[in-house]
Design a protein around this motif. Structure first.
Motif, PDB file in Angstrom:
ATOM      1  N   PRO A   2      45.408  23.451  25.393  1.00  0.00           N
ATOM      2  CA  PRO A   2      44.792  23.555  24.075  1.00  0.00           C
ATOM      3  C   PRO A   2      45.318  24.777  23.317  1.00  0.00           C
ATOM      4  O   PRO A   2      45.697  25.777  23.923  1.00  0.00           O
ATOM      5  N   ALA A   3      45.330  24.677  21.988  1.00  0.00           N
ATOM      6  CA  ALA A   3      45.814  25.795  21.169  1.00  0.00           C
ATOM      7  C   ALA A   3      44.892  26.997  21.343  1.00  0.00           C
ATOM      8  O   ALA A   3      43.680  26.849  21.545  1.00  0.00           O
ATOM      9  N   LYS A   4      45.489  28.177  21.274  1.00  0.00           N
ATOM     10  CA  LYS A   4      44.683  29.398  21.387  1.00  0.00           C
ATOM     11  C   LYS A   4      43.807  29.553  20.137  1.00  0.00           C
ATOM     12  O   LYS A   4      44.214  29.187  19.030  1.00  0.00           O
ATOM     13  N   ILE A   5      42.620  30.106  20.345  1.00  0.00           N
ATOM     14  CA  ILE A   5      41.721  30.374  19.222  1.00  0.00           C
ATOM     15  C   ILE A   5      42.219  31.632  18.508  1.00  0.00           C
ATOM     16  O   ILE A   5      42.449  32.659  19.151  1.00  0.00           O
ATOM     17  N   PRO A   6      42.408  31.590  17.186  1.00  0.00           N
ATOM     18  CA  PRO A   6      42.853  32.786  16.475  1.00  0.00           C
ATOM     19  C   PRO A   6      41.717  33.786  16.282  1.00  0.00           C
ATOM     20  O   PRO A   6      40.571  33.395  16.031  1.00  0.00           O
ATOM     21  N   ALA A   7      42.047  35.075  16.407  1.00  0.00           N
ATOM     22  CA  ALA A   7      41.063  36.146  16.203  1.00  0.00           C
ATOM     23  C   ALA A   7      41.617  37.134  15.189  1.00  0.00           C
ATOM     24  O   ALA A   7      42.772  37.552  15.286  1.00  0.00           O
ATOM     25  N   VAL A 125      45.731  37.144  18.557  1.00  0.00           N
ATOM     26  CA  VAL A 125      45.370  37.936  17.377  1.00  0.00           C
ATOM     27  C   VAL A 125      46.073  37.341  16.152  1.00  0.00           C
ATOM     28  O   VAL A 125      47.285  37.469  15.996  1.00  0.00           O
ATOM     29  N   ASP A 126      45.292  36.680  15.314  1.00  0.00           N
ATOM     30  CA  ASP A 126      45.815  36.049  14.099  1.00  0.00           C
ATOM     31  C   ASP A 126      46.361  37.097  13.139  1.00  0.00           C
ATOM     32  O   ASP A 126      47.335  36.858  12.426  1.00  0.00           O
ATOM     33  N   GLY A 127      45.737  38.274  13.134  1.00  0.00           N
ATOM     34  CA  GLY A 127      46.192  39.354  12.267  1.00  0.00           C
ATOM     35  C   GLY A 127      45.217  40.508  12.300  1.00  0.00           C
ATOM     36  O   GLY A 127      44.046  40.344  12.653  1.00  0.00           O
ATOM     37  N   GLY A 215      34.934  43.266  -1.877  1.00  0.00           N
ATOM     38  CA  GLY A 215      35.344  42.510  -0.691  1.00  0.00           C
ATOM     39  C   GLY A 215      35.654  41.056  -0.927  1.00  0.00           C
ATOM     40  O   GLY A 215      35.684  40.268   0.017  1.00  0.00           O
ATOM     41  N   ARG A 216      35.919  40.666  -2.171  1.00  0.00           N
ATOM     42  CA  ARG A 216      36.157  39.250  -2.454  1.00  0.00           C
ATOM     43  C   ARG A 216      37.599  38.890  -2.116  1.00  0.00           C
ATOM     44  O   ARG A 216      38.519  39.351  -2.787  1.00  0.00           O
ATOM     45  N   MET A 217      37.767  38.078  -1.082  1.00  0.00           N
ATOM     46  CA  MET A 217      39.095  37.626  -0.663  1.00  0.00           C
ATOM     47  C   MET A 217      39.052  36.134  -0.372  1.00  0.00           C
ATOM     48  O   MET A 217      38.140  35.672   0.325  1.00  0.00           O
ATOM     49  N   PRO A 218      40.002  35.338  -0.845  1.00  0.00           N
ATOM     50  CA  PRO A 218      40.045  33.927  -0.446  1.00  0.00           C
ATOM     51  C   PRO A 218      40.197  33.819   1.070  1.00  0.00           C
ATOM     52  O   PRO A 218      40.985  34.559   1.670  1.00  0.00           O
ATOM     53  N   VAL A 219      39.445  32.926   1.673  1.00  0.00           N
ATOM     54  CA  VAL A 219      39.458  32.793   3.135  1.00  0.00           C
ATOM     55  C   VAL A 219      40.847  32.441   3.649  1.00  0.00           C
ATOM     56  O   VAL A 219      41.281  32.920   4.696  1.00  0.00           O
ATOM     57  N   ASP A 220      41.588  31.604   2.898  1.00  0.00           N
ATOM     58  CA  ASP A 220      42.889  31.204   3.417  1.00  0.00           C
ATOM     59  C   ASP A 220      43.959  32.277   3.213  1.00  0.00           C
ATOM     60  O   ASP A 220      45.093  32.111   3.637  1.00  0.00           O
ATOM     61  N   LEU A 222      42.818  35.650   3.930  1.00  0.00           N
ATOM     62  CA  LEU A 222      42.331  36.560   4.968  1.00  0.00           C
ATOM     63  C   LEU A 222      42.598  36.022   6.368  1.00  0.00           C
ATOM     64  O   LEU A 222      43.052  36.754   7.264  1.00  0.00           O
ATOM     65  N   LEU A 223      42.320  34.731   6.586  1.00  0.00           N
ATOM     66  CA  LEU A 223      42.496  34.114   7.900  1.00  0.00           C
ATOM     67  C   LEU A 223      43.738  33.223   7.879  1.00  0.00           C
ATOM     68  O   LEU A 223      44.210  32.828   6.829  1.00  0.00           O
TER      69      LEU A 223
END
Length: 357
Positions: A2-7, A125-127, A215-220, A222-223
């Motif tokens: 399975p793919a790793k979960i990004p953090a 670690v996604d970033g 702190g307003r950032m689009p989720v796509d 940031l993640l």
């Protein structure tokens, strides 16, 4: 396998706006199931701000885990790894894990911990996102309330690194994949441009420096950075080696009265074009457009002449990934459709023309 979960690791001093950023992310999670690990020691704790952002779909109360035994990078073995193991052992695994460090944490030991065998096969670690108080840093103070940061330091008996805030700030910048300059609404255009230029110069090549307020950032944005930071530790080494690595041993923000739209600092638009003939050449064209116009994210689908399958395109900065995901259905138009996301002020006409060329 399975793919790793990004953090995603969110770091930055007390008062920079980490909690506000995360709360906004939860309120705009777009269906992602997010688990939070919060290192709230000596901080205001989870004062309801985070929990208010949690709904049944985004994250439930048992998706929030607090590490309160001290600074997260000093308690990796005793605190962080067991918490991650517990989270990863669940049947209802999250789509994404977000870790909010204490303001005193060095990000490097935490990223290094993702190579521990207990978790390395399941999570990546996604970033690393470093949140900066734009006004404080522009004024040369690093934190809005230096006394509060020092008080936090005195409370932590487990803290095993003592360094000036300027050095800790440099380590947080050295590890970052994205630097979020928060409270940008308190700075003039010249000040913000100077600060962003300095941060770009002080960070690694390819690190995205973005500005926001509240702190307003689009989720796509940031993640979904897909960096795999744990495999890239040499590039993000500590500037200062004051820290005893355990793995060697086997605020609330001021309420500025601005009524902006959620993502005033960001802009997105769609570019549609006919089929493409050469996926490799098109990926290079996309990367070139991204570099020229400083685009943060680009994503979408393309139809390739003579190919029945749809080509998925995802770009984080100039890093472009493409793959065929599925066959076009009979009722779908065979066309190329791309979503472009960047800071406000993108030249939509020029970008559109360049992607259509």
């Amino acid at each position: 396998m399975p793919a790793k979960i990004p953090a995603t690791v969110v770091t930055g001093f007390l008062g920079a706006g980490k909690t506000t950023l995360i709360r906004h992310m939860l309120q705009n999670a777009e269906g992602k199931r997010i688990a939070l690990i919060i290192n709230e020691f000596g901080d205001l704790g989870v004062d309801g701000d985070i929990l208010k952002g949690c709904g049944d779909e985004t994250c439930m109360e048992d998706d929030i885990m607090e590490l309160s035994n001290g600074c997260i990078c000093c308690t990796v073995a005793d605190d962080f790894i067991p918490t991650m193991e517990k989270l990863l052992a669940r049947e209802d695994k999250p789509d994404h894990i977000v870790i909010e460090t204490s303001g005193l944490a060095l990000p490097q030991p935490l990223v290094r911990a993702f190579n521990w065998p207990e978790i390395s096969t399941q999570v990546t670690v996604d970033g690393v996102v470093t949140v900066v108080d734009g006004k404080a840093v522009s004024d040369g103070r690093f934190a809005h309330n230096v006394e509060a940061v020092d008080a936090q330091r005195k409370l932590d008996e487990n803290l095993d690194h003592e360094m000036p805030l300027s050095e800790l700030f440099e380590d947080q910048v050295a590890c970052a994949d994205m630097i979020v300059v928060n409270k940008s609404d308190l700075l003039g255009e010249t000040e913000i441009d100077t600060l962003m230029g300095t941060l770009k110069q002080d960070s690694r090549d390819g690190v995205q420096v973005v500005r926001t307020s509240m702190g307003r950032m689009p989720v796509d944005v940031l993640l979904g950075q897909g960096v795999g930071a744990e495999a890239d530790l040499d590039a993000r080494h500590e500037v200062h080696h004051h820290h005893l690595d355990h793995d060697d041993d086997d605020h609330h923000e001021d309420d500025h009265h601005h009524h902006h739209h959620d993502h005033d600092d960001f802009q997105s638009f769609v570019v549609t074009r006919p089929e493409i003939d050469d996926p490799k050449a098109f990926a290079e064209q996309v990367a070139d457009v991204i570099r020229t116009h400083d685009i943060l994210r680009l994503k979408g689908f393309a139809a390739v002449e003579g190919k029945p399958m749809r080509l998925t395109i995802q770009a984080v900065g100039p890093r472009v990934d493409t793959y065929f995901d599925r066959v076009f259905t009979a009722d779908e138009t065979r066309q190329t459709r791309l979503v472009v996301i960047g800071q406000a002020g993108l030249d939509e006409a020029a970008i559109t023309a360049a992607l259509l060329a």
